[in-house]
Design a protein around this motif. Structure first.
Motif, mmCIF file in Angstrom:
data_model
loop_
_atom_site.group_PDB
_atom_site.id
_atom_site.type_symbol
_atom_site.label_atom_id
_atom_site.label_comp_id
_atom_site.label_asym_id
_atom_site.label_seq_id
_atom_site.Cartn_x
_atom_site.Cartn_y
_atom_site.Cartn_z
ATOM 1 N N GLY A 451 0.829 -1.209 0.000
ATOM 2 C CA GLY A 451 0.000 0.000 0.000
ATOM 3 C C GLY A 451 0.862 1.257 0.000
ATOM 4 O O GLY A 451 1.877 1.329 -0.688
ATOM 5 N N PHE A 452 0.412 2.213 0.789
ATOM 6 C CA PHE A 452 1.110 3.494 0.878
ATOM 7 C C PHE A 452 1.302 3.869 2.347
ATOM 8 O O PHE A 452 0.659 3.296 3.239
ATOM 9 C CB PHE A 452 0.318 4.588 0.154
ATOM 10 C CG PHE A 452 0.218 4.365 -1.332
ATOM 11 C CD1 PHE A 452 1.199 4.863 -2.184
ATOM 12 C CD2 PHE A 452 -0.847 3.659 -1.874
ATOM 13 C CE1 PHE A 452 1.124 4.652 -3.552
ATOM 14 C CE2 PHE A 452 -0.932 3.445 -3.242
ATOM 15 C CZ PHE A 452 0.061 3.938 -4.090
ATOM 16 N N LEU A 453 2.145 4.832 2.575
ATOM 17 C CA LEU A 453 2.397 5.260 3.938
ATOM 18 C C LEU A 453 1.126 5.770 4.612
ATOM 19 O O LEU A 453 0.987 5.675 5.830
ATOM 20 C CB LEU A 453 3.467 6.358 3.961
ATOM 21 C CG LEU A 453 3.954 6.744 5.364
ATOM 22 C CD1 LEU A 453 4.786 5.626 5.969
ATOM 23 C CD2 LEU A 453 4.741 8.046 5.338
ATOM 24 N N LYS A 454 0.194 6.287 3.835
ATOM 25 C CA LYS A 454 -1.076 6.749 4.405
ATOM 26 C C LYS A 454 -1.748 5.651 5.211
ATOM 27 O O LYS A 454 -2.308 5.900 6.287
ATOM 28 C CB LYS A 454 -2.023 7.236 3.305
ATOM 29 C CG LYS A 454 -3.386 7.711 3.825
ATOM 30 C CD LYS A 454 -4.284 8.156 2.682
ATOM 31 C CE LYS A 454 -5.586 8.764 3.215
ATOM 32 N NZ LYS A 454 -6.431 7.778 3.918
ATOM 33 N N HIS A 455 -1.695 4.409 4.718
ATOM 34 C CA HIS A 455 -2.346 3.307 5.422
ATOM 35 C C HIS A 455 -1.638 3.016 6.740
ATOM 36 O O HIS A 455 -2.291 2.717 7.755
ATOM 37 C CB HIS A 455 -2.360 2.064 4.532
ATOM 38 C CG HIS A 455 -2.978 2.306 3.189
ATOM 39 N ND1 HIS A 455 -2.407 1.895 2.013
ATOM 40 C CD2 HIS A 455 -4.123 2.961 2.840
ATOM 41 C CE1 HIS A 455 -3.175 2.257 0.999
ATOM 42 N NE2 HIS A 455 -4.217 2.905 1.478
ATOM 43 N N VAL A 456 -0.322 3.123 6.751
ATOM 44 C CA VAL A 456 0.421 2.969 8.002
ATOM 45 C C VAL A 456 0.045 4.092 8.963
ATOM 46 O O VAL A 456 -0.184 3.862 10.158
ATOM 47 C CB VAL A 456 1.939 2.976 7.740
ATOM 48 C CG1 VAL A 456 2.714 2.867 9.054
ATOM 49 C CG2 VAL A 456 2.328 1.852 6.791
ATOM 50 N N ALA A 457 -0.026 5.315 8.445
ATOM 51 C CA ALA A 457 -0.351 6.469 9.285
ATOM 52 C C ALA A 457 -1.728 6.331 9.919
ATOM 53 O O ALA A 457 -1.931 6.715 11.083
ATOM 54 C CB ALA A 457 -0.265 7.756 8.469
ATOM 55 N N GLU A 458 -2.682 5.783 9.180
ATOM 56 C CA GLU A 458 -4.030 5.583 9.732
ATOM 57 C C GLU A 458 -3.983 4.635 10.921
ATOM 58 O O GLU A 458 -4.601 4.899 11.967
ATOM 59 C CB GLU A 458 -4.959 5.045 8.637
ATOM 60 C CG GLU A 458 -5.287 6.072 7.557
ATOM 61 C CD GLU A 458 -5.996 5.452 6.362
ATOM 62 O OE1 GLU A 458 -6.555 6.205 5.548
ATOM 63 O OE2 GLU A 458 -5.987 4.197 6.242
ATOM 64 N N ASP A 459 -3.269 3.540 10.768
ATOM 65 C CA ASP A 459 -3.168 2.572 11.867
ATOM 66 C C ASP A 459 -2.441 3.178 13.064
ATOM 67 O O ASP A 459 -2.839 2.978 14.217
ATOM 68 C CB ASP A 459 -2.429 1.321 11.390
ATOM 69 C CG ASP A 459 -3.216 0.536 10.347
ATOM 70 O OD1 ASP A 459 -4.453 0.726 10.270
ATOM 71 O OD2 ASP A 459 -2.590 -0.252 9.609
ATOM 72 N N VAL A 460 -1.373 3.903 12.796
ATOM 73 C CA VAL A 460 -0.588 4.492 13.874
ATOM 74 C C VAL A 460 -1.388 5.545 14.612
ATOM 75 O O VAL A 460 -1.351 5.624 15.855
ATOM 76 C CB VAL A 460 0.724 5.078 13.307
ATOM 77 C CG1 VAL A 460 1.436 5.921 14.357
ATOM 78 C CG2 VAL A 460 1.638 3.959 12.813
ATOM 79 N N LEU A 461 -2.131 6.374 13.880
ATOM 80 C CA LEU A 461 -2.931 7.410 14.527
ATOM 81 C C LEU A 461 -4.005 6.793 15.414
ATOM 82 O O LEU A 461 -4.299 7.309 16.508
ATOM 83 C CB LEU A 461 -3.565 8.323 13.476
ATOM 84 C CG LEU A 461 -4.317 9.528 14.022
ATOM 85 C CD1 LEU A 461 -3.392 10.444 14.811
ATOM 86 C CD2 LEU A 461 -4.985 10.308 12.886
ATOM 87 N N THR A 462 -4.578 5.685 14.987
ATOM 88 C CA THR A 462 -5.558 4.986 15.829
ATOM 89 C C THR A 462 -4.911 4.535 17.136
ATOM 90 O O THR A 462 -5.499 4.688 18.219
ATOM 91 C CB THR A 462 -6.135 3.772 15.070
ATOM 92 O OG1 THR A 462 -6.851 4.238 13.920
ATOM 93 C CG2 THR A 462 -7.083 2.982 15.957
ATOM 94 N N LEU A 463 -3.703 3.997 17.048
ATOM 95 C CA LEU A 463 -2.998 3.572 18.261
ATOM 96 C C LEU A 463 -2.702 4.767 19.161
ATOM 97 O O LEU A 463 -2.802 4.662 20.398
ATOM 98 C CB LEU A 463 -1.694 2.864 17.889
ATOM 99 C CG LEU A 463 -1.824 1.525 17.169
ATOM 100 C CD1 LEU A 463 -0.446 1.005 16.785
ATOM 101 C CD2 LEU A 463 -2.545 0.502 18.056
ATOM 102 N N ALA A 464 -2.333 5.897 18.577
ATOM 103 C CA ALA A 464 -2.052 7.095 19.378
ATOM 104 C C ALA A 464 -3.302 7.567 20.110
ATOM 105 O O ALA A 464 -3.249 7.910 21.306
ATOM 106 C CB ALA A 464 -1.502 8.205 18.490
ATOM 107 N N LYS A 465 -4.431 7.592 19.412
ATOM 108 C CA LYS A 465 -5.692 8.009 20.055
ATOM 109 C C LYS A 465 -6.064 7.067 21.187
ATOM 110 O O LYS A 465 -6.437 7.517 22.288
ATOM 111 C CB LYS A 465 -6.829 8.022 19.008
ATOM 112 C CG LYS A 465 -6.762 9.158 18.014
ATOM 113 C CD LYS A 465 -7.949 9.056 17.059
ATOM 114 C CE LYS A 465 -7.926 10.162 16.030
ATOM 115 N NZ LYS A 465 -9.051 10.035 15.060
ATOM 116 N N GLU A 466 -5.982 5.778 20.931
ATOM 117 C CA GLU A 466 -6.343 4.805 21.969
ATOM 118 C C GLU A 466 -5.410 4.925 23.169
ATOM 119 O O GLU A 466 -5.845 4.812 24.326
ATOM 120 C CB GLU A 466 -6.298 3.399 21.376
ATOM 121 C CG GLU A 466 -7.390 3.146 20.338
ATOM 122 C CD GLU A 466 -7.242 1.806 19.642
ATOM 123 O OE1 GLU A 466 -6.172 1.155 19.833
ATOM 124 O OE2 GLU A 466 -8.160 1.403 18.902
#
Length: 517
Positions: A451-466
């Motif tokens: 995929g693209f880095l955007k997909h990694v960023a989405e997962d990482v941002l979810t972890l940061a919020k949680e």
């Protein structure tokens, strides 16, 4: 035997306290520096009753008597009874370990000052007037180098100057993101209150968008003169790094060597994600420069001996000792003696330990010298007695609060941190270096695996919020600004480029209003 002239309630510790030049003396009084107090039988007996984690915090002294990054280092008032050893340097880093309840958040950000009427960078004379005005109106203490004011301190906060006059706030170590954001807001209020009366504005961006090196003033700081002369010898962009970049970073604690290792690895692997989210430097010399984060790219050709992604951090043997080995071989910049900087560029701290430094033959280093040397190493994540996340561009105030929120959510919550470790466990050295190289150009659109880095960023941002939600301080709202960035996949730099090619009519000047603090 040389002893500190000041009295100590623990005279037994005075035998070797002379080696704690870079540490506050209250550490001795509180008996929290056991790792350094060796070769004393009674001290060894007493150490059994001390806490396992040393509670010294370098940042907590920034508003006190030592401000290494913002002013000449403190003169060494103690004479060491023994030469420092590599083991002392390892213990110095290990002394940063502290229990989780004492972890803090230290945020630093830089910004460009400019004349509102001309958009030209502030001259040093204007900066000095601004510093004096803030000091007088808001009761900050001045930091001097010779006859020049080059910074301010108040409590545990510092205001310092980067080489080209970039204005930096080094914040106090604080418990919550609410406190961190309030500190940023208070600082910006104070700066603006004085600056607006002088016709000065401040710009939140990662790279000077309009002016060339010849237009940037040079700050009267000795260490910067040494660096300016050395940079062209080791890279083509080091002078640009010094004079035309601004960043926002967060400094975070660790509880143990293993905790440091996990956070170091997570921070290095995900630093390109932060670079993309906060990419905010697409202009140079009044036009697009071909990068989304020119600031990040600058570091790739500044000085490879002291920058980069530190692949050895992912080795099984990595720990405090391995970082010391690395730092010992990073070429030195200077030694500070008798209120003067002595040029030691290209020389080895390892030779300094042996008393063989050509610039100061026969002299041995103190912990002050080691602490100063550590500040001249610039990887994407830097280890001192805490970890610094260094991959983000400077930006407007909302993102100044979002950057620490991003990393606190990931690294201060055990579940999120372990999820990151699992995520990056099979990333290769080549993949990490590829992201470091390509993200400053292509941002979220950087291809990564399927995929693209955007997909990694989405997962990482979810972890940061949680992670922030589990902290229980209602801090997740500080990620609102970057949530939109990640969801749309459009970096701040791309938004600026869209305005440049659209409503700005190919003129970069409107950025000074768009990103005005």
């Amino acid at each position: 035997m040389a002893l500190n002239s000041r009295t100590s309630p623990f005279p037994i510790f005075r035998l070797e306290a002379s080696r704690l030049n870079a540490l506050d003396q209250d550490c001795i009084r509180r008996m929290e520096c056991r790792a350094f107090l060796r070769n004393n039988s009674l001290a060894k007996t007493m150490k059994k009753n001390m806490r396992e984690s040393c509670l010294v915090d370098v940042r907590s002294r920034r508003g006190n008597h030592m401000v290494v990054a913002a002013s000449p280092p403190t003169e060494d008032t103690l004479i060491g009874t023994e030469p420092l050893t590599k083991e002392d340097l390892v213990r110095y880093l290990a002394s940063g370990c502290k229990p989780k309840e004492e972890w803090r958040i230290g945020t630093e950000h830089e910004k460009f000052g400019f004349e509102v009427s001309t958009l030209r960078p502030m001259k040093y004379e204007q900066i000095a007037a601004l510093l004096n005005g803030i000091a007088e109106r808001f009761e900050w203490d001045k930091i001097m180098e010779g006859n020049n004011v080059i910074g301010l301190k108040q409590g545990k906060q510092n205001i310092s100057l980067e080489p080209g006059g970039q204005f930096e706030l080094s914040g106090a170590p604080l418990e919550t993101l609410h406190q961190t954001c309030a500190e940023v807001n208070s600082h910006l209020y104070q700066v603006k209150a004085v600056a607006e009366e002088m016709g000065i504005g401040f710009l939140g961006v990662g790279f000077q968008p309009k002016w060339g090196l010849k237009d940037i003033p040079v700050m009267p700081k000795g260490r910067y003169e040494i660096m300016r002369n050395y940079m062209p010898k080791v890279g083509s962009l080091g002078i640009d790094m010094m004079f035309r970049t601004c960043t926002v970073q967060v400094n975070l604690d660790f509880s143990s060597e293993m905790d440091m290792i996990r956070k170091f690895r997570a921070g290095l692997a995900l630093q390109p994600v932060a670079t993309a989210i906060f990419a905010n430097s697409p202009f140079s010399d009044g036009k697009p420069n071909g990068f989304l984060s020119m600031r990040s790219h600058i570091w790739t050709d500044t000085d490879n001996d002291r920058t980069g992604m530190l692949p050895f951090v992912f080795d099984d043997a990595f720990g405090f000792e391995q970082y010391v080995e690395y730092a010992l071989d990073v070429p030195m910049y200077f030694v500070y003696r008798n209120k003067k900087y002595i040029d030691c560029t290209g020389m080895s701290f390892r030779d300094f330990l042996a008393g063989k430094l050509p610039s100061v033959p026969g002299e041995l280093p103190t912990l002050n010298d080691w602490e100063n040397h550590l500040t001249t190493i610039f990887p994407e994540v830097r280890l001192k007695r805490y970890l610094e996340m260094r991959g983000a561009d400077g930006g407007p105030w909302r993102r100044l609060c979002a950057l620490p929120a991003f990393w606190v959510g990931l690294l201060y919550d055990e579940i999120s941190l372990q999820s990151v470790i699992d995520m990056i466990s099979d990333w290769t050295k080549e993949e990490r270096l590829m992201l470091r190289r390509k993200v400053p150009v292509t941002g979220f659109n950087t291809p990564f695996r399927d995929g693209f880095l955007k997909h990694v960023a989405e997962d990482v941002l979810t972890l940061a919020k949680e992670g922030l939600e589990r902290r229980g301080y209602k801090e997740a709202g500080f990620l609102k600004e970057v949530t939109e960035i990640v969801n749309t996949g459009v970096t701040p730099a791309e938004k600026l480029l869209e305005m440049y090619h659209g409503s700005w009519g190919g003129n970069v000047d409107p950025i000074f209003e768009e990103l005005l603090y």
